[in-house]
Design a protein around this motif. Structure first.
Motif, PDB file in Angstrom:
ATOM      1  N   ILE A  90       0.838  -1.191   0.000  1.00 15.65           N
ATOM      2  CA  ILE A  90       0.000   0.000   0.000  1.00 15.65           C
ATOM      3  C   ILE A  90       0.874   1.242   0.000  1.00 15.65           C
ATOM      4  CG2 ILE A  90      -1.741   1.291   1.289  1.00 15.65           C
ATOM      5  CD1 ILE A  90      -2.691  -1.404   2.413  1.00 15.65           C
ATOM      6  N   GLY A  91       0.533   2.173  -0.862  1.00 13.57           N
ATOM      7  CA  GLY A  91       1.200   3.460  -0.906  1.00 13.57           C
ATOM      8  C   GLY A  91       0.253   4.534  -0.402  1.00 13.57           C
ATOM      9  N   TYR A  92       0.796   5.714  -0.180  1.00  8.49           N
ATOM     10  CA  TYR A  92      -0.055   6.824   0.232  1.00  8.49           C
ATOM     11  C   TYR A  92       0.441   8.120  -0.394  1.00  8.49           C
ATOM     12  CZ  TYR A  92       3.585   7.807   3.709  1.00  8.49           C
ATOM     13  OH  TYR A  92       4.776   8.084   4.312  1.00  8.49           O
ATOM     14  N   VAL A  93      -0.491   9.067  -0.503  1.00  5.77           N
ATOM     15  CA  VAL A  93      -0.198  10.380  -1.079  1.00  5.77           C
ATOM     16  C   VAL A  93      -0.606  11.448  -0.070  1.00  5.77           C
ATOM     17  CG1 VAL A  93      -0.771  12.007  -2.928  1.00  5.77           C
ATOM     18  CG2 VAL A  93      -0.560   9.588  -3.445  1.00  5.77           C
ATOM     19  N   LYS A 147      -6.917  14.333 -11.997  1.00  4.92           N
ATOM     20  CA  LYS A 147      -5.508  14.323 -12.393  1.00  4.92           C
ATOM     21  C   LYS A 147      -4.642  13.584 -11.367  1.00  4.92           C
ATOM     22  CE  LYS A 147      -5.615  18.543 -15.154  1.00  4.92           C
ATOM     23  NZ  LYS A 147      -5.075  18.153 -16.446  1.00  4.92           N
ATOM     24  N   VAL A 148      -4.907  13.816 -10.085  1.00  5.37           N
ATOM     25  CA  VAL A 148      -4.131  13.151  -9.033  1.00  5.37           C
ATOM     26  C   VAL A 148      -4.409  11.649  -9.048  1.00  5.37           C
ATOM     27  CG1 VAL A 148      -3.816  12.934  -6.533  1.00  5.37           C
ATOM     28  CG2 VAL A 148      -3.907  15.196  -7.580  1.00  5.37           C
ATOM     29  N   VAL A 149      -5.655  11.270  -9.228  1.00  7.06           N
ATOM     30  CA  VAL A 149      -6.006   9.847  -9.266  1.00  7.06           C
ATOM     31  C   VAL A 149      -5.327   9.166 -10.461  1.00  7.06           C
ATOM     32  CG1 VAL A 149      -7.913   8.228  -9.670  1.00  7.06           C
ATOM     33  CG2 VAL A 149      -8.149  10.040  -7.975  1.00  7.06           C
ATOM     34  N   ALA A 150      -5.335   9.826 -11.622  1.00  2.25           N
ATOM     35  CA  ALA A 150      -4.675   9.246 -12.804  1.00  2.25           C
ATOM     36  C   ALA A 150      -3.173   9.107 -12.572  1.00  2.25           C
ATOM     37  CB  ALA A 150      -4.960  10.106 -14.031  1.00  2.25           C
ATOM     38  N   ALA A 151      -2.558  10.124 -11.985  1.00  2.76           N
ATOM     39  CA  ALA A 151      -1.115  10.062 -11.700  1.00  2.76           C
ATOM     40  C   ALA A 151      -0.826   8.985 -10.662  1.00  2.76           C
ATOM     41  CB  ALA A 151      -0.617  11.423 -11.212  1.00  2.76           C
ATOM     42  N   ALA A 152      -1.670   8.886  -9.641  1.00  4.26           N
ATOM     43  CA  ALA A 152      -1.482   7.870  -8.604  1.00  4.26           C
ATOM     44  C   ALA A 152      -1.622   6.468  -9.192  1.00  4.26           C
ATOM     45  CB  ALA A 152      -2.483   8.077  -7.464  1.00  4.26           C
ATOM     46  N   GLU A 153      -2.532   6.313 -10.124  1.00  2.54           N
ATOM     47  CA  GLU A 153      -2.698   4.998 -10.773  1.00  2.54           C
ATOM     48  C   GLU A 153      -1.436   4.624 -11.558  1.00  2.54           C
ATOM     49  OE1 GLU A 153      -4.262   1.362 -12.037  1.00  2.54           O
ATOM     50  OE2 GLU A 153      -4.669   2.637 -10.318  1.00  2.54           O
ATOM     51  N   LYS A 154      -0.846   5.592 -12.251  1.00  2.22           N
ATOM     52  CA  LYS A 154       0.413   5.329 -12.971  1.00  2.22           C
ATOM     53  C   LYS A 154       1.505   4.894 -11.988  1.00  2.22           C
ATOM     54  CE  LYS A 154      -0.342   8.599 -16.745  1.00  2.22           C
ATOM     55  NZ  LYS A 154       0.077   9.879 -17.329  1.00  2.22           N
ATOM     56  N   VAL A 155       1.594   5.599 -10.882  1.00  3.01           N
ATOM     57  CA  VAL A 155       2.604   5.279  -9.863  1.00  3.01           C
ATOM     58  C   VAL A 155       2.321   3.910  -9.265  1.00  3.01           C
ATOM     59  CG1 VAL A 155       3.519   5.953  -7.604  1.00  3.01           C
ATOM     60  CG2 VAL A 155       3.132   7.692  -9.367  1.00  3.01           C
ATOM     61  N   VAL A 187       0.847   1.325 -10.579  1.00  3.42           N
ATOM     62  CA  VAL A 187       1.217   0.273 -11.532  1.00  3.42           C
ATOM     63  C   VAL A 187       2.739   0.163 -11.626  1.00  3.42           C
ATOM     64  CG1 VAL A 187       1.143  -0.369 -13.970  1.00  3.42           C
ATOM     65  CG2 VAL A 187      -0.941   0.420 -12.829  1.00  3.42           C
ATOM     66  N   ALA A 188       3.417   1.292 -11.736  1.00  4.69           N
ATOM     67  CA  ALA A 188       4.879   1.284 -11.871  1.00  4.69           C
ATOM     68  C   ALA A 188       5.562   0.687 -10.638  1.00  4.69           C
ATOM     69  CB  ALA A 188       5.394   2.695 -12.115  1.00  4.69           C
ATOM     70  N   LYS A 189       5.035   0.962  -9.459  1.00  7.44           N
ATOM     71  CA  LYS A 189       5.639   0.459  -8.215  1.00  7.44           C
ATOM     72  C   LYS A 189       5.059  -0.890  -7.787  1.00  7.44           C
ATOM     73  CE  LYS A 189       7.238   4.630  -6.021  1.00  7.44           C
ATOM     74  NZ  LYS A 189       8.270   4.423  -5.044  1.00  7.44           N
ATOM     75  N   LYS A 190       4.114  -1.391  -8.574  1.00  4.40           N
ATOM     76  CA  LYS A 190       3.482  -2.685  -8.294  1.00  4.40           C
ATOM     77  C   LYS A 190       2.839  -2.714  -6.903  1.00  4.40           C
ATOM     78  CE  LYS A 190       6.407  -5.000 -11.531  1.00  4.40           C
ATOM     79  NZ  LYS A 190       7.617  -5.662 -11.788  1.00  4.40           N
ATOM     80  N   LEU A 191       2.100  -1.644  -6.614  1.00  6.37           N
ATOM     81  CA  LEU A 191       1.384  -1.554  -5.351  1.00  6.37           C
ATOM     82  C   LEU A 191      -0.046  -2.045  -5.549  1.00  6.37           C
ATOM     83  CD1 LEU A 191       2.590   2.011  -4.319  1.00  6.37           C
ATOM     84  CD2 LEU A 191       3.399  -0.165  -3.389  1.00  6.37           C
ATOM     85  N   CYS A 211       4.256   7.852  -1.692  1.00  5.98           N
ATOM     86  CA  CYS A 211       4.292   8.011  -3.143  1.00  5.98           C
ATOM     87  C   CYS A 211       4.056   9.457  -3.568  1.00  5.98           C
ATOM     88  CB  CYS A 211       3.234   7.115  -3.791  1.00  5.98           C
ATOM     89  SG  CYS A 211       3.475   5.369  -3.473  1.00  5.98           S
ATOM     90  N   THR A 212       4.083  10.380  -2.622  1.00  7.54           N
ATOM     91  CA  THR A 212       3.739  11.776  -2.906  1.00  7.54           C
ATOM     92  C   THR A 212       4.629  12.373  -3.989  1.00  7.54           C
ATOM     93  OG1 THR A 212       3.008  12.003  -0.619  1.00  7.54           O
ATOM     94  CG2 THR A 212       3.369  14.034  -1.859  1.00  7.54           C
ATOM     95  N   LEU A 213       5.947  12.237  -3.848  1.00 11.09           N
ATOM     96  CA  LEU A 213       6.854  12.822  -4.841  1.00 11.09           C
ATOM     97  C   LEU A 213       6.689  12.160  -6.205  1.00 11.09           C
ATOM     98  CD1 LEU A 213      10.066  13.378  -2.694  1.00 11.09           C
ATOM     99  CD2 LEU A 213       8.377  15.061  -3.420  1.00 11.09           C
ATOM    100  N   ASP A 214       6.455  10.864  -6.208  1.00  8.27           N
ATOM    101  CA  ASP A 214       6.243  10.154  -7.473  1.00  8.27           C
ATOM    102  C   ASP A 214       4.974  10.663  -8.171  1.00  8.27           C
ATOM    103  OD1 ASP A 214       8.508   8.370  -7.201  1.00  8.27           O
ATOM    104  OD2 ASP A 214       7.334   7.352  -5.652  1.00  8.27           O
ATOM    105  N   VAL A 215       3.926  10.892  -7.391  1.00  8.53           N
ATOM    106  CA  VAL A 215       2.683  11.397  -7.962  1.00  8.53           C
ATOM    107  C   VAL A 215       2.895  12.829  -8.480  1.00  8.53           C
ATOM    108  CG1 VAL A 215       0.303  12.099  -7.424  1.00  8.53           C
ATOM    109  CG2 VAL A 215       1.170   9.890  -6.628  1.00  8.53           C
ATOM    110  N   LEU A 216       3.604  13.658  -7.715  1.00  3.89           N
ATOM    111  CA  LEU A 216       3.889  15.013  -8.175  1.00  3.89           C
ATOM    112  C   LEU A 216       4.685  15.002  -9.482  1.00  3.89           C
ATOM    113  CD1 LEU A 216       4.697  16.859  -4.835  1.00  3.89           C
ATOM    114  CD2 LEU A 216       2.924  17.486  -6.488  1.00  3.89           C
ATOM    115  N   ASN A 217       5.665  14.104  -9.574  1.00  2.00           N
ATOM    116  CA  ASN A 217       6.440  13.995 -10.808  1.00  2.00           C
ATOM    117  C   ASN A 217       5.571  13.525 -11.964  1.00  2.00           C
ATOM    118  OD1 ASN A 217       8.841  14.885  -9.681  1.00  2.00           O
ATOM    119  ND2 ASN A 217       9.446  12.853  -9.045  1.00  2.00           N
TER     120      ASN A 217
END
Length: 145
Positions: free
Chosen positions: A25-28, A106-114, A116-120, A136-142
């Motif tokens: 589990i990740g968090y933002v 936009k945040v939800v779409a970015a979080a979904e990308k993160v 999948v990429a981090k396999k969370l 995952c906050t910085l990853d989502v911001l990026n």
């Protein structure tokens, strides 16, 4: 019969425990996103301008009412002021809702990308977690940039 139920219950608890131990589990931190994401900053400034305009309008109307010579004039100014204030407030609420919905999407779409990429398994809001998880906050911001 009791033995079968107890065995089944034990098996169920074991499976849940095993699955829970593998959940990633990740968090933002939405607070950080709202202060560091340029689009969120822009929207916040625009909304702050609308609030300032409403306050300025209210102050100006209060002065007009104070300067009015008759009660009828004061009442007319007050009635029109209330109508205009309601329009301005409705515009503010509509704009804020639109901005919040857009930013959330936009945040939800970015979080979904993160995710999948981090396999969370999931990413939640930081405020929803008690302990643990992957920040995952910085990853989502990026991903938003």
């Amino acid at each position: 019969m009791k033995k079968t139920v107890i065995t089944a219950l034990f098996a169920l608890i074991s499976m849940v425990s095993i699955n829970a131990s593998f959940a990633a589990i990740g968090y933002v931190d939405y607070g950080k996103v709202s202060t560091d994401y340029p689009l969120a900053k822009k929207y916040t400034l625009e909304l702050d301008k609308k609030v300032a305009a409403i306050k300025a309008y209210t102050t100006a109307q209060d002065k007009k009412i104070a300067a009015a010579k008759t009660d009828a004039e004061k009442k007319a100014i007050g009635t029109e002021s209330i109508k205009q204030l309601q329009i301005k407030q409705k515009d503010y609420v509509t704009t804020r809702t639109r901005y919040e919905n857009e930013l959330t999407a936009k945040v939800v779409a970015a979080a979904e990308k993160v995710r999948v990429a981090k396999k969370l398994d999931m990413i939640i809001k930081k405020d929803s977690r008690v302990t643990g998880g992957v920040d995952c906050t910085l990853d989502v911001l990026n991903a938003l940039k």
